[in-house]
Design a protein around this motif. Sequence first.
Motif, PDB file in Angstrom:
ATOM      1  N   SER A 189      44.367 -25.263   8.386  1.00 25.29           N
ATOM      2  CA  SER A 189      43.950 -26.649   8.220  1.00 25.29           C
ATOM      3  C   SER A 189      43.196 -26.916   6.916  1.00 25.29           C
ATOM      4  O   SER A 189      43.196 -28.044   6.445  1.00 25.29           O
ATOM      5  CB  SER A 189      43.097 -27.099   9.405  1.00 25.29           C
ATOM      6  N   LEU A 190      42.592 -25.924   6.318  1.00 20.17           N
ATOM      7  CA  LEU A 190      41.874 -26.137   5.054  1.00 20.17           C
ATOM      8  C   LEU A 190      42.849 -26.103   3.881  1.00 20.17           C
ATOM      9  O   LEU A 190      43.658 -25.181   3.767  1.00 20.17           O
ATOM     10  CB  LEU A 190      40.795 -25.074   4.864  1.00 20.17           C
ATOM     11  N   PRO A 191      42.811 -27.081   2.987  1.00 19.04           N
ATOM     12  CA  PRO A 191      43.779 -27.138   1.882  1.00 19.04           C
ATOM     13  C   PRO A 191      43.812 -25.899   0.972  1.00 19.04           C
ATOM     14  O   PRO A 191      44.900 -25.466   0.587  1.00 19.04           O
ATOM     15  CB  PRO A 191      43.357 -28.382   1.097  1.00 19.04           C
ATOM     16  N   PRO A 192      42.668 -25.285   0.610  1.00 23.73           N
ATOM     17  CA  PRO A 192      42.771 -24.112  -0.271  1.00 23.73           C
ATOM     18  C   PRO A 192      43.472 -22.914   0.376  1.00 23.73           C
ATOM     19  O   PRO A 192      44.125 -22.141  -0.308  1.00 23.73           O
ATOM     20  CB  PRO A 192      41.315 -23.759  -0.598  1.00 23.73           C
ATOM     21  N   THR A 193      43.345 -22.765   1.672  1.00 21.51           N
ATOM     22  CA  THR A 193      44.019 -21.650   2.338  1.00 21.51           C
ATOM     23  C   THR A 193      45.397 -22.054   2.843  1.00 21.51           C
ATOM     24  O   THR A 193      46.248 -21.196   3.061  1.00 21.51           O
ATOM     25  CB  THR A 193      43.179 -21.133   3.514  1.00 21.51           C
ATOM     26  N   ARG A 194      45.634 -23.342   3.020  1.00 22.15           N
ATOM     27  CA  ARG A 194      46.953 -23.807   3.466  1.00 22.15           C
ATOM     28  C   ARG A 194      47.971 -23.711   2.343  1.00 22.15           C
ATOM     29  O   ARG A 194      49.155 -23.475   2.589  1.00 22.15           O
ATOM     30  CB  ARG A 194      46.841 -25.253   3.973  1.00 22.15           C
ATOM     31  N   TYR A 195      47.555 -23.853   1.093  1.00 19.23           N
ATOM     32  CA  TYR A 195      48.470 -23.804  -0.043  1.00 19.23           C
ATOM     33  C   TYR A 195      49.251 -22.485  -0.121  1.00 19.23           C
ATOM     34  O   TYR A 195      50.480 -22.499  -0.213  1.00 19.23           O
ATOM     35  CB  TYR A 195      47.709 -24.077  -1.346  1.00 19.23           C
ATOM     36  N   PRO A 196      48.585 -21.311  -0.073  1.00 22.11           N
ATOM     37  CA  PRO A 196      49.381 -20.076  -0.127  1.00 22.11           C
ATOM     38  C   PRO A 196      50.265 -19.892   1.105  1.00 22.11           C
ATOM     39  O   PRO A 196      51.371 -19.353   1.001  1.00 22.11           O
ATOM     40  CB  PRO A 196      48.358 -18.947  -0.224  1.00 22.11           C
ATOM     41  N   VAL A 197      49.795 -20.353   2.268  1.00 19.63           N
ATOM     42  CA  VAL A 197      50.624 -20.246   3.475  1.00 19.63           C
ATOM     43  C   VAL A 197      51.863 -21.124   3.315  1.00 19.63           C
ATOM     44  O   VAL A 197      52.971 -20.721   3.673  1.00 19.63           O
ATOM     45  CB  VAL A 197      49.810 -20.639   4.729  1.00 19.63           C
TER      46      VAL A 197
END
Length: 162
Positions: A99-107
């Motif tokens: 749900s957090l954008p910085p960690t969602r980007y690599p996923v």
Amino acid sequence: MKRLIALLLLIPLLDILLLLVVSTVIGEVATVLLVVLTALLGMLLVRAEGRHTLRRINRKVASGGVPDDELLDGALLIAAGAFFLTPGLVTDLTGLVLSLPPTRYPVRKLVKRFVVTPYLDGKTDGFVTGTVYTGGFPNSNDGSTIDLGEDDYSVEGDNGSD
């Protein structure tokens, strides 16, 4: 497929073990309150990120673009919501990562590379990645030649005028 099933069975096991460890440290009631609190906060986060993603989709469509990354973000937010609704600390951590954008980007990049592109490539016979056949026969790269022999065909003098 077996690895996916094993991973799906491993997550609840890790959740149970972590809940047991946490409950011995902070107590049973505090553990239940912690799980409920993380689920509620996670759902509020998913709701806010979902609204932000919908605004980005609307902007992209209004400008004439294709909202491919935004739609993937929406799918990951749906998965995050499901993880937050599942009781447990490991699933809540997984939901937080999605749900957090910085960690969602690599996923999102990994999902695009290993799930979406191969799926679309298989459905379009290589058109998505540009590996379309331009000549020859598909799957004929084994290098084998079929020898018909002299009885099966004639090379000279048979033009059909007798």
